[in-house]
Design a protein around this motif. Structure first.
Motif, PDB file in Angstrom:
ATOM      1  N   ALA B  86       0.816  -1.221   0.000  1.00 39.95           N
ATOM      2  CA  ALA B  86       0.000   0.000   0.000  1.00 39.95           C
ATOM      3  C   ALA B  86       0.849   1.270   0.000  1.00 39.95           C
ATOM      4  N   GLY B  87       1.792   1.336   0.932  1.00 45.56           N
ATOM      5  CA  GLY B  87       2.528   2.584   1.076  1.00 45.56           C
ATOM      6  C   GLY B  87       3.851   2.631   0.309  1.00 45.56           C
ATOM      7  N   HIS B  88       4.228   1.541  -0.358  1.00 39.97           N
ATOM      8  CA  HIS B  88       5.573   1.478  -0.929  1.00 39.97           C
ATOM      9  C   HIS B  88       5.608   0.847  -2.316  1.00 39.97           C
ATOM     10  N   PRO B  89       6.371   1.419  -3.220  1.00 44.93           N
ATOM     11  CA  PRO B  89       6.473   0.885  -4.577  1.00 44.93           C
ATOM     12  C   PRO B  89       7.244  -0.436  -4.608  1.00 44.93           C
ATOM     13  N   PRO B  90       7.165  -1.166  -5.721  1.00 40.56           N
ATOM     14  CA  PRO B  90       7.887  -2.447  -5.837  1.00 40.56           C
ATOM     15  C   PRO B  90       9.393  -2.263  -5.658  1.00 40.56           C
ATOM     16  N   ARG B  91      10.023  -3.260  -5.102  1.00 44.41           N
ATOM     17  CA  ARG B  91      11.471  -3.244  -4.891  1.00 44.41           C
ATOM     18  C   ARG B  91      12.072  -4.547  -5.396  1.00 44.41           C
ATOM     19  N   THR B  92      13.321  -4.498  -5.838  1.00 49.39           N
ATOM     20  CA  THR B  92      14.014  -5.735  -6.193  1.00 49.39           C
ATOM     21  C   THR B  92      14.452  -6.443  -4.907  1.00 49.39           C
ATOM     22  N   VAL B  93      14.617  -7.760  -5.002  1.00 53.40           N
ATOM     23  CA  VAL B  93      14.868  -8.552  -3.792  1.00 53.40           C
ATOM     24  C   VAL B  93      16.011  -9.555  -4.002  1.00 53.40           C
ATOM     25  N   GLY B  94      16.985  -9.519  -3.125  1.00 55.84           N
ATOM     26  CA  GLY B  94      18.012 -10.557  -3.078  1.00 55.84           C
ATOM     27  C   GLY B  94      17.765 -11.431  -1.859  1.00 55.84           C
ATOM     28  N   ILE B  95      17.918 -12.733  -2.017  1.00 59.00           N
ATOM     29  CA  ILE B  95      17.673 -13.651  -0.901  1.00 59.00           C
ATOM     30  C   ILE B  95      18.909 -14.502  -0.648  1.00 59.00           C
ATOM     31  N   LEU B  96      19.326 -14.567   0.612  1.00 64.86           N
ATOM     32  CA  LEU B  96      20.364 -15.519   1.002  1.00 64.86           C
ATOM     33  C   LEU B  96      19.716 -16.524   1.933  1.00 64.86           C
ATOM     34  N   ALA B  97      19.717 -17.783   1.545  1.00 64.05           N
ATOM     35  CA  ALA B  97      19.074 -18.814   2.351  1.00 64.05           C
ATOM     36  C   ALA B  97      20.146 -19.759   2.883  1.00 64.05           C
ATOM     37  N   ASP B 118       7.733 -19.790  -6.879  1.00 59.40           N
ATOM     38  CA  ASP B 118       6.913 -18.723  -7.466  1.00 59.40           C
ATOM     39  C   ASP B 118       7.750 -17.517  -7.896  1.00 59.40           C
ATOM     40  N   LEU B 119       8.967 -17.424  -7.366  1.00 60.48           N
ATOM     41  CA  LEU B 119       9.809 -16.266  -7.690  1.00 60.48           C
ATOM     42  C   LEU B 119      10.650 -16.518  -8.936  1.00 60.48           C
ATOM     43  N   ALA B 120      10.579 -17.761  -9.458  1.00 57.94           N
ATOM     44  CA  ALA B 120      11.428 -18.106 -10.598  1.00 57.94           C
ATOM     45  C   ALA B 120      11.090 -17.252 -11.811  1.00 57.94           C
ATOM     46  N   GLY B 121      12.102 -16.932 -12.585  1.00 58.12           N
ATOM     47  CA  GLY B 121      11.894 -16.206 -13.830  1.00 58.12           C
ATOM     48  C   GLY B 121      11.824 -14.696 -13.657  1.00 58.12           C
ATOM     49  N   ASP B 122      11.853 -14.204 -12.419  1.00 59.67           N
ATOM     50  CA  ASP B 122      11.794 -12.765 -12.166  1.00 59.67           C
ATOM     51  C   ASP B 122      13.219 -12.216 -12.087  1.00 59.67           C
ATOM     52  N   GLU B 123      13.573 -11.351 -13.018  1.00 58.45           N
ATOM     53  CA  GLU B 123      14.934 -10.784 -13.052  1.00 58.45           C
ATOM     54  C   GLU B 123      15.197  -9.865 -11.864  1.00 58.45           C
ATOM     55  N   GLY B 124      14.119  -9.459 -11.185  1.00 62.44           N
ATOM     56  CA  GLY B 124      14.281  -8.589 -10.013  1.00 62.44           C
ATOM     57  C   GLY B 124      14.518  -9.361  -8.732  1.00 62.44           C
ATOM     58  N   VAL B 125      14.700 -10.680  -8.868  1.00 63.81           N
ATOM     59  CA  VAL B 125      14.944 -11.514  -7.686  1.00 63.81           C
ATOM     60  C   VAL B 125      16.206 -12.330  -7.917  1.00 63.81           C
ATOM     61  N   PHE B 126      17.046 -12.414  -6.902  1.00 66.66           N
ATOM     62  CA  PHE B 126      18.239 -13.256  -6.978  1.00 66.66           C
ATOM     63  C   PHE B 126      18.290 -14.090  -5.704  1.00 66.66           C
ATOM     64  N   ILE B 127      18.276 -15.402  -5.868  1.00 68.91           N
ATOM     65  CA  ILE B 127      18.270 -16.289  -4.705  1.00 68.91           C
ATOM     66  C   ILE B 127      19.568 -17.067  -4.649  1.00 68.91           C
ATOM     67  N   ALA B 153      25.256  -4.887  -6.035  1.00 68.08           N
ATOM     68  CA  ALA B 153      24.643  -5.200  -7.324  1.00 68.08           C
ATOM     69  C   ALA B 153      23.310  -4.475  -7.496  1.00 68.08           C
ATOM     70  N   GLY B 154      22.870  -3.784  -6.452  1.00 66.35           N
ATOM     71  CA  GLY B 154      21.698  -2.929  -6.588  1.00 66.35           C
ATOM     72  C   GLY B 154      20.396  -3.521  -6.079  1.00 66.35           C
ATOM     73  N   PHE B 155      20.447  -4.674  -5.386  1.00 72.79           N
ATOM     74  CA  PHE B 155      19.200  -5.221  -4.844  1.00 72.79           C
ATOM     75  C   PHE B 155      18.734  -4.346  -3.683  1.00 72.79           C
ATOM     76  N   GLU B 156      17.450  -3.946  -3.757  1.00 74.05           N
ATOM     77  CA  GLU B 156      16.951  -2.934  -2.819  1.00 74.05           C
ATOM     78  C   GLU B 156      16.543  -3.517  -1.482  1.00 74.05           C
ATOM     79  N   THR B 157      16.109  -4.776  -1.508  1.00 69.17           N
ATOM     80  CA  THR B 157      15.769  -5.461  -0.267  1.00 69.17           C
ATOM     81  C   THR B 157      16.582  -6.742  -0.232  1.00 69.17           C
ATOM     82  N   ILE B 158      17.190  -7.050   0.914  1.00 68.83           N
ATOM     83  CA  ILE B 158      17.932  -8.306   1.028  1.00 68.83           C
ATOM     84  C   ILE B 158      17.360  -9.081   2.210  1.00 68.83           C
ATOM     85  N   LEU B 159      16.854 -10.268   1.922  1.00 67.77           N
ATOM     86  CA  LEU B 159      16.289 -11.114   2.965  1.00 67.77           C
ATOM     87  C   LEU B 159      17.270 -12.244   3.255  1.00 67.77           C
ATOM     88  N   ILE B 160      17.627 -12.389   4.526  1.00 75.57           N
ATOM     89  CA  ILE B 160      18.543 -13.463   4.917  1.00 75.57           C
ATOM     90  C   ILE B 160      17.780 -14.461   5.753  1.00 75.57           C
TER      91      ILE B 160
END
Lengths: 136, 326
Positions: B86-97, B118-127, B153-160
């Motif tokens: 709602a309050g925030h535009p889309p962001r790219t996401v990097g994930i370290l699992a 479900d995140l496969a094929g999205d260039e804005g996601v790196f897992i 590399a410019g990923f705006e959100t990084i989830l660990i």
């Protein structure tokens, strides 16, 4: 040890829902000291190539029981080449008729392993392909 | 890298790994993370060159006991950030699992991608899946450097996503500005939660699998426990939130709470304080490693021989250390 860590992507392309064999191989590779990225069922060739790139794997193991290997595997191989990942070795397991093996190998597959293959053979084939000596 | 020609006027010059990562080349990013994991001698210089490009990403750690649904929640959160809330535009996401390395073989099965299809094929996601490689506390030694690589590399959100350790998640608190602790119904009583000290490191507490029986009890006991803490003063008040990651229920609200926490960190100055603390802890660790390495290379004493003496009760560990440092 970390300097020579082998990373392997195990994936099941296509629609068959039986992944027991893939899990057995994943476990055997882990026990042989490799890092195995297990991606699960129903992977498209695009998903597999993309995961291989992000995970920077040395080896991909594909398990197919559905008979669709003739179309799926060449697509995986083509996508890997397009992404510049031709150094990644691809092994195939599952139900593959002997008569199809030459075509798969011609498309760049490093080895094909059917049911009953001892997991030690798979481990050895991967180590040989990576130039890593068997320990002990 | 150093072997490559660096003259900027030369059109035939190959771009360096540093330049490729700065330009968002996914393959270069994957290669750098591998080099970090392998202790490649050139990795520190590449990271050093990228350092000025870091510090922009919103870094979030997600931890909790095994089976609480961390991977599914991370995937759902990534989806929420990619769509925008709602309050925030889309962001790219990097994930370290991070998953555990087997202590016996040194190998690992890294299965977090299963939940992230479900995140496969999205260039804005790196897992990227990482093995803990023997490090305790739920992270790999390379996690911190890999975060910086994703950030550069410019990923705006990084989830660990950490290993499901359960009782000692201190590492993640040290490394990430925002820590989410995930609980689920039926994973231990409230004393477990107290014992684990998770309440102290959580910036946001999540009861996942909120559609399961017992979720309300878990939710209420966590709320009550947080109430016991008291005395936190005017700072951030840790919210307890319910999610059902598998259906996406409550996930947008969690993403919003993460944004709120980031705003709090920025406005209160707490973010800068944590960043300094993190940098200091990091420098201490690096210094410790380098000093040890320098000592080892001085080759004055045999560590293994000294260990034998200590084990044989020929000298005490205290005496051994004095001797080794002479």
């Amino acid at each position: 040890m970390t300097a020579t860590m082998i990373r392997v992507l195990i994936a099941k392309p296509g629609l068959d829902g039986h992944d027991r064999g893939a899990k057995v191989v994943a476990r055997a590779l882990r026990d042989a000291g490799m890092e195995v990225i297990y991606t699960g069922l129903r992977q498209t060739p695009e998903m597999i190539a993309d995961a291989a790139l992000q995970e920077d794997v040395d080896v991909i193991g594909l398990s197919i029981l559905s008979g669709a290997h003739g179309t799926l595997i060449p697509r995986v191989m083509r996508l890997l080449r397009e992404k510049g990942l031709e150094r990644v070795k691809v092994f195939v397991g599952g139900i593959i008729p002997d008569s199809d093996i030459p075509d798969l190998k011609a498309s760049g597959v490093a080895g094909v392993y059917g049911p009953g293959t001892p997991t030690a053979d798979v481990v050895k084939a991967i180590r040989d392909a990576q130039g890593t000596p068997q320990p002990g | 890298m150093r072997r490559e020609r660096r003259s900027p006027g030369n059109p035939l010059r190959m771009p360096t790994l540093t330049e490729r990562i700065a330009a968002g080349d996914r393959r270069a990013l994957a290669t750098l993370i591998s080099r970090i994991e392998k202790h490649d001698p050139e990795a520190p210089a590449i990271l050093g060159a990228l350092h000025e490009r870091t510090g922009r990403a919103m870094v979030v750690g997600i931890t909790g006991a095994p089976g609480t649904g961390k991977s599914t929640l991370v995937a759902a959160l990534a989806g929420a950030f990619r769509r925008g809330t709602a309050g925030h535009p889309p962001r790219t996401v990097g994930i370290l699992a991070v998953d555990p390395t087997s202590p016996f073989s040194g190998g690992a099965i890294l299965g977090d991608r299963i939940r992230m299809r479900d995140l496969a094929g999205d260039e804005g996601v790196f897992i990227r899946s990482m093995a803990s490689r023997g490090r305790l506390g739920g992270l790999s030694h390379a996690t911190d450097s890999a975060v910086r690589a994703l950030d550069a590399a410019g990923f705006e959100t990084i989830l660990i996503e950490t290993v499901g350790v359960g009782q000692d998640e201190v590492d993640i608190a040290r490394q990430t500005p925002t820590v989410i602790v995930v609980e689920s119904p039926g994973t231990g009583d409230d004393i477990q939660a107290l014992k684990a000290g998770i309440l102290e490191i959580a910036d946001i507490l999540v009861v996942n699998k909120a559609d399961m029986p017992g979720a309300d009890t878990t939710f209420e006991s966590l709320c009550a426990m947080l109430g016991l803490g008291g005395g936190e003063g005017d700072g951030w008040k840790t919210p307890v939130m319910k999610t059902t990651a598998a259906t996406g229920e409550g996930v947008d609200a969690l993403a919003e709470a993460i944004h709120r926490h980031r705003a709090y960190l920025r406005e209160s100055g707490e973010g800068r304080r944590r960043e300094r603390e993190r940098a200091e802890a990091d420098l201490r660790e690096r210094l410790r490693e380098r000093l040890f390495e320098r000592w080892r290379q001085s080759g004055r004493m045999d560590l293994a021989e000294m260990a034998r003496k200590v084990a044989a009760r020929e000298c005490s560990p205290e005496e051994a250390v004095e001797e080794l440092l002479k």
